[in-house]
Design an enzyme around this catalytic site. Structure first.
Site, mmCIF file in Angstrom:
data_model
loop_
_atom_site.group_PDB
_atom_site.id
_atom_site.type_symbol
_atom_site.label_atom_id
_atom_site.label_comp_id
_atom_site.label_asym_id
_atom_site.label_seq_id
_atom_site.Cartn_x
_atom_site.Cartn_y
_atom_site.Cartn_z
ATOM 1 C CE LYS A 93 -3.439 2.315 2.798
ATOM 2 N NZ LYS A 93 -4.477 2.177 3.798
ATOM 3 C CE LYS A 107 -6.009 2.036 -0.554
ATOM 4 N NZ LYS A 107 -6.069 2.230 0.831
HETATM 5 C C1 PBG Z 1 -7.746 3.187 5.382
HETATM 6 C C2 PBG Z 1 -7.953 3.150 3.919
HETATM 7 C C3 PBG Z 1 -7.716 4.138 2.951
HETATM 8 C C4 PBG Z 1 -8.197 3.634 1.746
HETATM 9 C C5 PBG Z 1 -8.674 2.355 2.003
HETATM 10 N N1 PBG Z 1 -8.499 2.064 3.344
HETATM 11 C C6 PBG Z 1 -7.171 5.502 3.072
HETATM 12 C C7 PBG Z 1 -5.756 5.729 3.396
HETATM 13 O O1 PBG Z 1 -4.967 4.806 3.590
HETATM 14 O O2 PBG Z 1 -5.427 6.891 3.518
HETATM 15 C C8 PBG Z 1 -8.224 4.359 0.439
HETATM 16 C C9 PBG Z 1 -9.240 3.881 -0.532
HETATM 17 C C10 PBG Z 1 -9.516 4.803 -1.652
HETATM 18 O O3 PBG Z 1 -8.838 5.819 -1.880
HETATM 19 O O4 PBG Z 1 -10.491 4.517 -2.375
HETATM 20 N N2 PBG Z 1 -6.476 3.269 5.853
#
Ligand code: PBG
Length: 326
Positions: free
Chosen positions: A199, A252
């Protein structure tokens, strides 16, 4: 004149006939590949549209149930839930109760739609008043090991509420092992873990943070999310989570990271999910609204590229549109 003895390979003869083209198509999308994200808030009959994300809503449980019915009719049987509590504090205590908005939502959905696959995002950024993904030290950095304890507790509460899949997204080191151990110790041996294993610290999450009301009140997430410039580290992140017991890995965002999707697919035999995130959705919808592209074709081309890169599962705000297109 062609040289004698040289066989000219003609690829165009493979493309002339539509049935042959279909037969030879290497990657396909089907609706069972898709997971649809839902945002649940307190209240009754609440349906707040988010400006940057047309057709994406924060919904109260009654409307979430209605939406699950719609999804089922579209053939979508897998959702991922995000809870947005009314009250936030420094340690995200509202996530540590079985009366939390997210627990109640999971129970209500599983009661009504037992066959729906319910994944739950496991993180603290939606529950803390500072918007970071865990407990803070006095210097404002997230304390990794203290956060592991509350992630493990939240996982058990969510599994007990009926979640099929726990999806940890906090990017704490050791979180998969801590969560697996705590699920097993509490007899949730069949609860799956879909790790947000690779991520990136990405600007593409911007619109999500409006929906989830989870933008950090200071600083950023670069001390725990990954540097978009690093390929080896991206692979290591996922392999470590495999080692710690993840059942499904994830990359992601996805659009700018298809190379990483392929790398991880080639380095692990676990199923691989991609998260087609909020900023990617917002950009495409903005281009549609501006009349700049053939939206449906562009959308399908993007989704196919995820599968070609190696994704097995696609988490996307576009899932309902896809259901209507294929
Ligand atoms: C929670 C989380 C996030 C997203 C999914 N789970 C935000 C982040 O990490 O700041 C982002 C999903 C999206 O942008 O559609 N931590």
């Amino acid at each position: 004149m062609m040289n004698e003895g040289v066989v000219v390979v003609r690829l165009r003869r493979l493309r002339k006939n539509e049935n042959i083209r279909n037969m030879l198509q290497e990657s396909r999308i089907q609706i069972s590949d898709f997971v649809y994200p839902l945002f649940v808030v307190e209240g009754n009959n609440v349906k707040n549209e988010i400006k940057s994300m047309p057709d994406v809503y924060q919904m109260s449980i009654d409307n979430i149930l209605q939406e699950c019915e719609n999804l089922r009719n579209l053939g979508i049987s897998h959702i991922i839930l995000f809870g947005i509590p009314a009250i936030k504090d420094s340690i995200g205590s509202s996530a540590l109760s079985d009366k939390s908005i997210i627990s109640r939502a999971v129970r209500a959905i599983k009661e009504r739609f037992n066959d729906m696959v319910v994944s739950v995002d496991l993180c603290f950024c939606e529950y803390t008043d500072h918007g970071h993904c865990g407990i803070l030290d006095s210097n404002g950095d997230v304390n990794n090991d203290k956060t592991l304890e509350i992630l493990a507790r939240q996982a058990v509460i969510l599994a007990d509420s009926g979640a099929d899949i726990i999806a940890p997204s906090a990017m704490m080191d050791g979180q998969i092992r801590a969560i697996r151990d705590s699920l097993d110790a509490n007899k949730f041996i069949n609860t799956l873990i879909m790790s947000y294993s690779t991520k990136f610290a990405s600007a593409f999450y911007g619109p999500f943070r409006d929906v989830a009301d989870s933008a950090p009140s200071f600083g950023d997430r670069k001390t725990y999310q990954q540097n978009p410039a690093n390929r080896n580290e991206a692979i290591r992140e996922s392999l470590i989570d495999e080692d710690e017991g993840a059942d499904i890995l994830m990359v992601k965002p996805v659009l700018s990271y298809l190379d990483i999707v392929r790398d991880i697919k080639e380095n692990s035999l676990l199923p691989l999910a991609v998260y087609n995130v909020s900023g990617e959705y917002a950009m495409l919808r903005a281009a549609k609204n501006a009349g700049l592209i053939d939206y449906d074709r562009t959308l399908l081309e993007m989704m196919i590229s995820f599968k070609r890169a190696g994704a097995d599962i696609i988490i996307s705000y576009h899932a309902k549109e896809i259901a209507n297109l294929i």
